[in-house]
Design a protein around this motif. Sequence first.
Motif, PDB file in Angstrom:
ATOM      1  N   THR A 135       0.959  -1.015  -0.035  1.00  0.00           N
ATOM      2  CA  THR A 135      -0.032  -0.022   0.126  1.00  0.00           C
ATOM      3  C   THR A 135       0.940   1.359   0.035  1.00  0.00           C
ATOM      4  N   GLN A 136       0.497   2.407  -0.280  1.00  0.00           N
ATOM      5  CA  GLN A 136       1.027   3.493  -0.411  1.00  0.00           C
ATOM      6  C   GLN A 136       1.511   3.998   1.012  1.00  0.00           C
ATOM      7  N   HIS A 137       2.510   4.554   1.129  1.00  0.00           N
ATOM      8  CA  HIS A 137       3.292   5.003   2.307  1.00  0.00           C
ATOM      9  C   HIS A 137       4.022   6.363   1.959  1.00  0.00           C
ATOM     10  N   LEU A 138       4.141   6.964   3.105  1.00  0.00           N
ATOM     11  CA  LEU A 138       4.828   8.091   3.058  1.00  0.00           C
ATOM     12  C   LEU A 138       6.096   8.106   3.907  1.00  0.00           C
ATOM     13  N   MET A 139       7.472   7.961   3.369  1.00  0.00           N
ATOM     14  CA  MET A 139       8.689   7.906   4.210  1.00  0.00           C
ATOM     15  C   MET A 139       9.502   8.433   3.964  1.00  0.00           C
ATOM     16  N   SER A 140      10.717   8.615   4.992  1.00  0.00           N
ATOM     17  CA  SER A 140      11.760   9.542   4.585  1.00  0.00           C
ATOM     18  C   SER A 140      12.715   8.688   3.479  1.00  0.00           C
ATOM     19  N   VAL A 141      13.380   9.343   2.982  1.00  0.00           N
ATOM     20  CA  VAL A 141      14.386   8.966   1.879  1.00  0.00           C
ATOM     21  C   VAL A 141      15.356   7.827   2.400  1.00  0.00           C
ATOM     22  N   PRO A 142      15.972   8.153   3.637  1.00  0.00           N
ATOM     23  CA  PRO A 142      16.880   6.921   4.192  1.00  0.00           C
ATOM     24  C   PRO A 142      15.964   5.658   4.638  1.00  0.00           C
ATOM     25  N   ASP A 143      14.786   5.874   5.014  1.00  0.00           N
ATOM     26  CA  ASP A 143      14.040   4.765   5.134  1.00  0.00           C
ATOM     27  C   ASP A 143      13.633   4.008   4.197  1.00  0.00           C
ATOM     28  N   PHE A 144      13.080   5.002   3.208  1.00  0.00           N
ATOM     29  CA  PHE A 144      12.784   4.120   1.841  1.00  0.00           C
ATOM     30  C   PHE A 144      13.860   3.255   1.323  1.00  0.00           C
ATOM     31  N   ARG A 145      14.960   3.875   1.268  1.00  0.00           N
ATOM     32  CA  ARG A 145      16.119   3.293   0.880  1.00  0.00           C
ATOM     33  C   ARG A 145      16.451   1.839   1.147  1.00  0.00           C
TER      34      ARG A 145
END
Length: 367
Positions: free
Chosen positions: A80-90
């Motif tokens: 599902t769609q989530h909003l995350m910080s770039v370091p966490d997404f990475r």
Amino acid sequence: MGPPLSTRALGRALLDRQLLLRRADLPVVTAVERVFGLNAQGPNQPYVALWSRLDSFTIAGLTAAIEDRSLVRSTMMRATQHLMSVPDFRFVRPVLAPLLRRVRRNTFGRRTAGVDLDALVEEARELLDGRVVTRPQLGRLLARRRPDADPTALGWSVQYLEPLVHPAPSGTWNVYGPTPFARADWTGVRPEATAEDVRRMVRRYLAAFGPASTSDARVWSGVGGLREVFEQLRPELRVYTDESGRELFDLPDRPIPAADLPAPVRLLPEFDATLLAHADRGRIMTDEIRRQVCVGDAIAATVLVDGTVAATWTTSHDDGAAILTVRPLRPLRSWSPADRDAVEAEAARLLAFTHPDAVGHDVRLAG
């Protein structure tokens, strides 16, 4: 092994880690990392989620973090769609890759039978090189070389197979419409997860939602094979049991708030992870209430009273006025006058935040 934890104590721990026992004075990106991502099925949900968690939160503050790419919106936990910080997404996105491939296969496998998926992804990457297109547009472009394939299935397949982000203005306040795709290479995301990535995800999950079981972590993430990971981490974790004797894991430095700690009224948006992060959701709602809140694929917006789900809420308009309707999930007569007053006051504050230009604001308690 630590002492058994009551359901109420687990609930207070969850609220504390999700910034719902008291509003925090944190920057937006730090807060999103603290709660380990925000569900972003709809554009306004992360805004309401942070309004309920942060002091002095503004719509402009979150919008700026999305626009400057400090936060990214993408297909993540539970597909599902989530909003995350770039370091966490990475580091999280590669861990989720097997889940997303499985979801794609189960949902679109028949509709993409015979399609060379590696070639599909490579062509999609070329089409997205330096440009942004919507999912329907990408599907149609990919179908030009595959006239017998379903364009919709092609677009969705790429979304699951390739790390992509949905750039602003997508995901910002009140912006709806087709989902735009952009390549995520700039984030530094890797194609494959390392074993340490998986262990790191489990630690971060426990920091945001613990104490929790292996099954809880699997339900939150959608990732299988976590039992072995928990066993690897066992020497560095604290182990509790719940009231039924189920084993729960936690980080050793995370305190457990007192079970009798007061919990303020909070209004949560649809799909808030607080309601979705555990296989056993008794710490936040009863099974009877869960059946009313979680209907099919929908998760209602909810009202927490004394730390558990007590009602759902919706907004509407009537002749220019904004209306927030609270629908109790237990008889309204069982609510104390103080609870009613607190729900009405918090709902009125939320309406002022979400509809500042309405000609009037009206909070209604149904039932």
